[in-house]
Design an enzyme around this catalytic site. Structure first.
Site, mmCIF file in Angstrom:
data_model
loop_
_atom_site.group_PDB
_atom_site.id
_atom_site.type_symbol
_atom_site.label_atom_id
_atom_site.label_comp_id
_atom_site.label_asym_id
_atom_site.label_seq_id
_atom_site.Cartn_x
_atom_site.Cartn_y
_atom_site.Cartn_z
ATOM 1 N N LYS A 191 -31.101 34.906 -47.669
ATOM 2 C CA LYS A 191 -30.442 33.312 -47.652
ATOM 3 C C LYS A 191 -30.013 32.634 -46.535
ATOM 4 O O LYS A 191 -28.669 32.877 -46.515
ATOM 5 C CB LYS A 191 -29.337 33.094 -48.702
ATOM 6 C CG LYS A 191 -29.553 31.812 -49.820
ATOM 7 C CD LYS A 191 -28.448 30.558 -48.211
ATOM 8 C CE LYS A 191 -28.534 28.964 -48.689
ATOM 9 N NZ LYS A 191 -27.738 28.890 -48.042
ATOM 10 N N GLU A 266 -17.994 38.723 -44.639
ATOM 11 C CA GLU A 266 -16.848 38.979 -43.101
ATOM 12 C C GLU A 266 -16.829 37.014 -43.119
ATOM 13 O O GLU A 266 -17.505 36.461 -42.977
ATOM 14 C CB GLU A 266 -18.510 39.558 -42.046
ATOM 15 C CG GLU A 266 -17.811 39.417 -40.492
ATOM 16 C CD GLU A 266 -18.123 37.827 -39.820
ATOM 17 O OE1 GLU A 266 -17.183 37.252 -39.501
ATOM 18 O OE2 GLU A 266 -19.374 38.016 -39.283
ATOM 19 N N CYS A 301 -17.844 33.446 -34.886
ATOM 20 C CA CYS A 301 -15.875 34.081 -35.695
ATOM 21 C C CYS A 301 -15.393 35.030 -34.705
ATOM 22 O O CYS A 301 -14.136 34.404 -35.511
ATOM 23 C CB CYS A 301 -16.468 34.479 -36.623
ATOM 24 S SG CYS A 301 -17.527 35.582 -36.648
#
Length: 497
Positions: A191, A266, A301
């Site tokens: 997805k 994560e 991130c």
């Protein structure tokens, strides 16, 4: 790949064919409800294509196809060498379409073409090749046992894996999920983010052409509801997610509400980059600090969004940092000379600008802070640097996911470590020092999944596991450790007499 001109990429963009349908059970399909969303380029706001918005019927079809393929053994039952050969063919096809994939990535999320052609697409190909080459070399164990027993420990694929991936590195981070999952013999339902679905949809066809059986690799574009349905589905055995901590917590709840599926996360980061007074090279530290937050428009991130500097060298380092920041001037992502592209969409642009406005009231603006290239119709922000007096400032605590750096001062190593660890996150960190003992000591004390010494964001090698402590998530991407997420351990004991 030989660097091309702006005109070359603009021409290719005009002639590019873009797929917007879901890929389920070996073929492209439209949504049963005809629901779709606009896929617009952050480079100029223009419409690229309409993409199907997968709902419950598409989720059910994809999961059923993945389960059927898994149970039939069309992929899970193959010898690891056979899976390896097919995955390598897939990687070869991706390399043959490397320019197309890089262009799709640039148009979809605003990354500079210089990055997608040298980092994102080659990195994804390398990831697939790495796990393909590894899978026929991972063995089980023969366990010491009583003389009348043979004890075996083996790994088996977990089953159907739902991979929900982010928009900041759409293809690369997707490959960190699907490559080890497929190599281990699982079926995958991928997805992609609704902000960045295009490369995932394209590589699905290439996977099919390479010989991955129907149902083994499915791609469902859609908004958050698509991911929620996958996380709740009782026939999904594992969900692996990269994205915000807020959504990650919701996915864990969905797993608990359904079949207690494996959940690997994560998540966010607010990573500290510590420069001690004995830093061996302030010039390099400044350039690295700029790259740590301004590369990929700060949409990382692991971005080094907190720069912690010893008071004795603060002024000199900041001067060098501002010079380095000026090298990240936003421009047309299709221009190979551009080092900083567009923010992914208008919503993210507004979010980053809101944080910058908050920073103006709680910190000292040293550089940047403005929206740029408004006339293009795209979403661009110049590199922004704040000097922050207190670690409680919002811009120093919350993940912004944009090109905004908070610089803070410390006086001792202990204070630097305390400031670094004073965060909900623990994804990455760095320390700059000429003292080897100090480097080892600080690295051990930092609560982060990756620690760099005298560098930042080094080591794109697949051998290094990637993931975080605390609310940065659990489990690890990359390396052989990633296979642990997509396999089950089985103990088999055979009585001989």
């Amino acid at each position: 790949m030989k660097q091309k001109t702006l005109a070359y990429w603009q021409h290719k963009a005009v002639t590019l064919s873009i797929e917007g349908r879901a890929f389920i059970d070996g073929e492209y399909r439209s949504a049963s409800t005809s629901a779709s969303f606009d896929c617009r380029s952050p480079t100029d706001g223009g419409l690229l294509t309409k993409v199907v918005d997968c709902r419950a019927p598409e989720v059910e079809l994809a999961v059923q196809a993945a389960r059927r393929a898994f149970d039939a053994g069309s992929w899970s039952g193959l010898n690891p060498r056979e899976r390896k050969a097919i995955l390598l063919r897939w990687a070869t096809l991706m390399r043959q379409h490397q320019e197309e994939l890089a262009l799709l990535e640039t148009l979809d999320v605003g990354k500079p073409i210089a990055d997608t052609t040298t980092v994102d697409v080659p990195g994804a190909i390398y990831c697939i090749e790495w796990f393909a080459e590894a899978i026929d070399k991972v063995s089980g164990e023969v366990v010491p046992a009583d003389q009348h027993v043979i004890g075996l420990v083996t790994r088996e694929p977990v089953g159907v894996v739902a991979a929900i991936v982010p928009w900041n590195f759409p293809l690369l981070m997707a490959s960190w999920k699907f490559a080890p999952a497929l190599a281990a013999g699982n079926s995958v339902v991928l997805k992609p983010s609704e902000k960045s679905p295009l490369t995932a949809l394209r590589i699905a066809q290439l996977a099919h052409e390479a010989g991955i059986p129907a149902g083994v690799f499915n791609v469902l574009p859609g908004v958050g509801e698509t991911g929620r349905l996958l996380a709740l589905h009782r026939d999904v055995d594992c969900v692996t997610f990269t994205g915000s901590t807020k959504v990650g917590k919701m996915i864990m709840q969905y797993a608990g509400q359904s079949n207690l599926k494996r959940v690997w996360l994560e998540l966010g980061g607010k990573s500290p980059n510590i420069v001690l007074a004995d830093c061996p090279d302030l010039e390099r530290a400044a350039r690295s600090a700029a790259g740590a937050i301004f590369y990929n428009m700060g949409e990382m991130c692991s971005a080094g969004s907190r720069l912690l500097v010893h008071r004795a060298i603060k002024d000199e380092l900041i001067d060098k940092l501002v010079v380095a920041a000026r090298g990240y001037r936003p421009g047309n992502p299709l221009d190979p000379a551009t080092s900083m592209g567009a923010i992914v969409d208008g919503a993210q642009l507004a979010r980053v600008l809101d944080y910058i406005e908050a920073g103006r009231t709680e910190a000292k603006l040293l550089h940047g802070g403005a929206q740029m290239l408004r006339e293009s119709g795209g979403y661009y922000i110049e590199p922004t640097v704040f000097e922050v007096a207190t670690p409680d400032a919002r811009i120093a605590r919350e993940e912004i996911f944009g090109p905004v750096l908070s610089v803070m001062t410390f006086d001792t190593v202990d204070e630097a470590v305390r400031l670094a660890n004073d965060s909900d996150y623990g994804l990455a960190a760095a320390v700059w020092t000429a003292n080897l003992s100090t480097a080892h000591d600080v690295a051990r004390r930092l609560r982060a999944g990756t620690v760099w010494v005298n560098c930042y964001e080094e080591g794109g090698d697949m051998n290094f596991p990637f993931g975080g402590y605390k609310q940065s998530g659990n489990g690890r991407d990359k390396s052989l450790h990633a296979l642990e997420k997509y396999t089950e351990l089985k103990s088999t004991l055979i009585r001989l007499r």
